[in-house]
Design a protein around this motif. Structure first.
Motif, short mmCIF file in Angstrom:
data_model
loop_
_atom_site.label_atom_id
_atom_site.label_comp_id
_atom_site.label_asym_id
_atom_site.label_seq_id
_atom_site.Cartn_x
_atom_site.Cartn_y
_atom_site.Cartn_z
N PRO A 95 -35.85 84.32 16.54
CA PRO A 95 -35.86 84.78 17.94
C PRO A 95 -37.30 85.11 18.41
CG PRO A 95 -34.17 85.94 16.68
CD PRO A 95 -35.00 85.16 15.69
N THR A 96 -37.56 84.89 19.69
CA THR A 96 -38.91 85.10 20.22
C THR A 96 -39.43 86.50 19.94
OG1 THR A 96 -38.48 83.46 21.93
CG2 THR A 96 -40.30 84.98 22.34
N GLU A 97 -38.58 87.50 20.16
CA GLU A 97 -39.06 88.87 19.97
C GLU A 97 -39.43 89.15 18.52
OE1 GLU A 97 -36.42 92.02 21.30
OE2 GLU A 97 -37.88 93.48 20.50
N LYS A 98 -38.60 88.64 17.61
CA LYS A 98 -38.89 88.82 16.18
C LYS A 98 -40.23 88.15 15.82
CE LYS A 98 -36.79 87.74 11.62
NZ LYS A 98 -36.47 89.07 11.09
N PHE A 99 -40.44 86.95 16.38
CA PHE A 99 -41.66 86.19 16.11
C PHE A 99 -42.89 86.96 16.61
CE2 PHE A 99 -44.95 83.18 17.23
CZ PHE A 99 -44.93 82.22 16.23
N VAL A 100 -42.83 87.40 17.86
CA VAL A 100 -44.00 88.05 18.46
C VAL A 100 -44.28 89.40 17.78
CG1 VAL A 100 -44.97 89.02 20.60
CG2 VAL A 100 -43.71 86.85 20.66
N GLU A 101 -43.23 90.15 17.49
CA GLU A 101 -43.43 91.44 16.80
C GLU A 101 -44.02 91.23 15.41
OE1 GLU A 101 -43.31 94.47 18.15
OE2 GLU A 101 -42.93 93.34 20.02
N ALA A 102 -43.58 90.18 14.73
CA ALA A 102 -44.11 89.88 13.39
C ALA A 102 -45.60 89.52 13.48
CB ALA A 102 -43.31 88.75 12.75
N CYS A 103 -45.97 88.74 14.49
CA CYS A 103 -47.39 88.40 14.68
C CYS A 103 -48.21 89.67 14.87
CB CYS A 103 -47.59 87.52 15.91
SG CYS A 103 -46.97 85.84 15.71
N LYS A 104 -47.72 90.56 15.74
CA LYS A 104 -48.44 91.81 16.00
C LYS A 104 -48.58 92.63 14.72
CE LYS A 104 -46.88 92.75 20.73
NZ LYS A 104 -46.10 93.76 21.48
N ALA A 105 -47.50 92.70 13.95
CA ALA A 105 -47.52 93.52 12.73
C ALA A 105 -48.55 92.99 11.73
CB ALA A 105 -46.12 93.53 12.10
N VAL A 106 -48.64 91.67 11.61
CA VAL A 106 -49.61 91.09 10.66
C VAL A 106 -51.04 91.34 11.13
CG1 VAL A 106 -50.45 88.92 9.66
CG2 VAL A 106 -48.00 89.33 9.84
N VAL A 107 -51.27 91.22 12.44
CA VAL A 107 -52.61 91.47 12.96
C VAL A 107 -52.99 92.93 12.75
CG1 VAL A 107 -54.07 91.49 15.02
CG2 VAL A 107 -52.45 89.62 14.66
N LYS A 108 -52.06 93.83 13.09
CA LYS A 108 -52.35 95.26 12.94
C LYS A 108 -52.65 95.63 11.49
CE LYS A 108 -49.37 97.01 16.18
NZ LYS A 108 -48.24 97.87 16.55
N ALA A 109 -51.86 95.09 10.57
CA ALA A 109 -52.03 95.43 9.16
C ALA A 109 -53.36 94.92 8.60
CB ALA A 109 -50.86 94.86 8.35
N ASN A 110 -53.87 93.83 9.19
CA ASN A 110 -55.13 93.22 8.70
C ASN A 110 -56.25 93.39 9.73
OD1 ASN A 110 -54.09 91.80 6.17
ND2 ASN A 110 -52.73 90.92 7.70
N GLU A 111 -56.17 94.45 10.53
CA GLU A 111 -57.05 94.57 11.71
C GLU A 111 -58.53 94.45 11.40
OE1 GLU A 111 -57.22 97.58 15.27
OE2 GLU A 111 -58.90 96.39 14.53
#
Ligand SMILES: *Cc1c(COP(=O)(O)O)cnc(C)c1O
Length: 340
Positions: A95-111
């Motif tokens: 789902p789009t929301e799952k995809f976008v939230e996952a992208c954000k989470a990976v960026v934040k974790a590796n900021e």
């Protein structure tokens, strides 16, 4: 932790970062997904992704802006394209929301690995959807892994905004007329490795493929879409069912019309009509915009604008697109998603 990376000289190479996202589809449903510190995937030796290529991938970037914040460029479009690819490969949609939230989470974790503003570097995200499990017959998997890893990157083609030459390939196709060319799947790339190697060994940046049915029209570069600018200020990109629909390309079609006043055209680009173009380029998330100096077809090298200098319209398109991506120029509605 302080990271010591030569931000100005990043290429396009894998670098293992601390965190990636991973979610598993089982018994007809996705789990919640989580961040993981394990860079190794664990999967059955019988996984359909390994044997029959039941897999798909995506590519998008996170950009550091002048004020130090981080943003994504049209991640919902990557989500939708992955859904279309999943349909073609009989895989479950993410789902789009799952995809976008996952992208954000990976960026934040590796900021700390998002390159500083002004270096030209970005954090590249690589979502991957694969069919796994103990299935050796030719049929779709019942279990899937959706993962996203990240790595800081610079230029994909060596030249950056300097033009490079490409080889028009008439002997090999990357996709069949009604095959999987429009799906972002590894199989298309597997087919492109050999022609790509031949082109690179002859000093070209990459291959430009022709339409697989008639071999008379330009389709795309192996990993980027093609565009040309005509004398009459038309921005033309090929239209074909076997081209991978590039989000960068559709963004440029919009910007060409609404910001540069060009006429956007999706249509045929015959190899016999290259003279009508005053500039040409390759575009994609990884390539951004790479000016095409010349194209070799059989024994003739056709030069568009110049082999050494980027044309003025290509440069304006590049400045507009990257200005939006790095937050310096106002974006069309909905194109930017902040990673807060
Ligand atoms: C991903 C890809 C592109 C570029 O698409 P973008 O959405 O602009 O990144 C172009 N061609 C192929 C074959 C691709 O796989």
């Amino acid at each position: 932790m302080t990271v010591s990376i030569d931000w100005e000289n990043l290429g396009f190479e894998y670098r293992q970062l601390p965190f990636r996202y991973i979610s598993v589809y089982k018994d007809g449903a996705w789990d919640d997904g989580k961040l993981s510190e394990d860079a190794i995937l664990h999967l059955s030796e019988a996984s359909p992704a390994l044997h029959y290529g039941q897999q798909a991938f995506e590519g998008l970037k996170a950009y550091r802006t002048k004020d130090g914040s981080v943003q994504l460029f049209r991640p919902d479009e990557n989500a939708k394209r992955l859904q279309r690819t999943a349909d073609r490969m009989l895989m479950p949609q993410v789902p789009t929301e799952k995809f976008v939230e996952a992208c954000k989470a990976v960026v934040k974790a590796n900021e700390e690995f998002v390159p500083p503003y002004g270096t030209g570097g970005t954090l590249y995200l690589r979502p991957l959807l694969i069919g796994v499990g103990d299935i050796i017959g030719v049929k779709p998997a019942e279990e899937y892994i959706f993962t996203i890893f990240a790595m800081p990157v610079g230029n994909y083609f060596k030249g950056g905004l300097a033009p490079t030459n490409f080889l028009i390939q008439g002997d090999f196709d990357r996709a069949a007329p009604h095959g999987t060319g429009a799906a972002k799947v590894g199989g298309n790339y597997a087919a492109s490795l050999l022609p790509g190697k031949v082109a690179k060994s002859q000093g070209f940046s990459d291959v430009i493929y022709l339409d697989p049915a008639t071999h008379t029209k330009i389709e795309e570069v192996g990993s980027a879409n093609f565009f040309g600018i005509t004398k009459d200020n038309e921005f033309i990109t090929p239209l074909s069912l076997s081209i991978l629909p590039s989000i960068t390309k559709y963004s440029l079609l919009y910007l060409a019309e609404h910001r540069l006043g060009l006429k956007p055209v999706e249509g045929d680009v015959y190899i016999t009509e290259l003279d009508k173009f005053v500039e040409a380029g390759a575009c994609g998330t990884a390539a951004v915009i790479s000016p095409i100096g010349g194209v070799q077809y059989q024994d003739k090298l056709h030069i568009f604008y110049s082999e050494t200098e980027v044309g003025p319209i290509t440069r304006r398109l590049y400045d507009e697109l990257t200005g939006i991506q790095f937050g310096d120029i106002e974006a069309p509605e909905g194109w930017i998603v902040k990673v807060d």
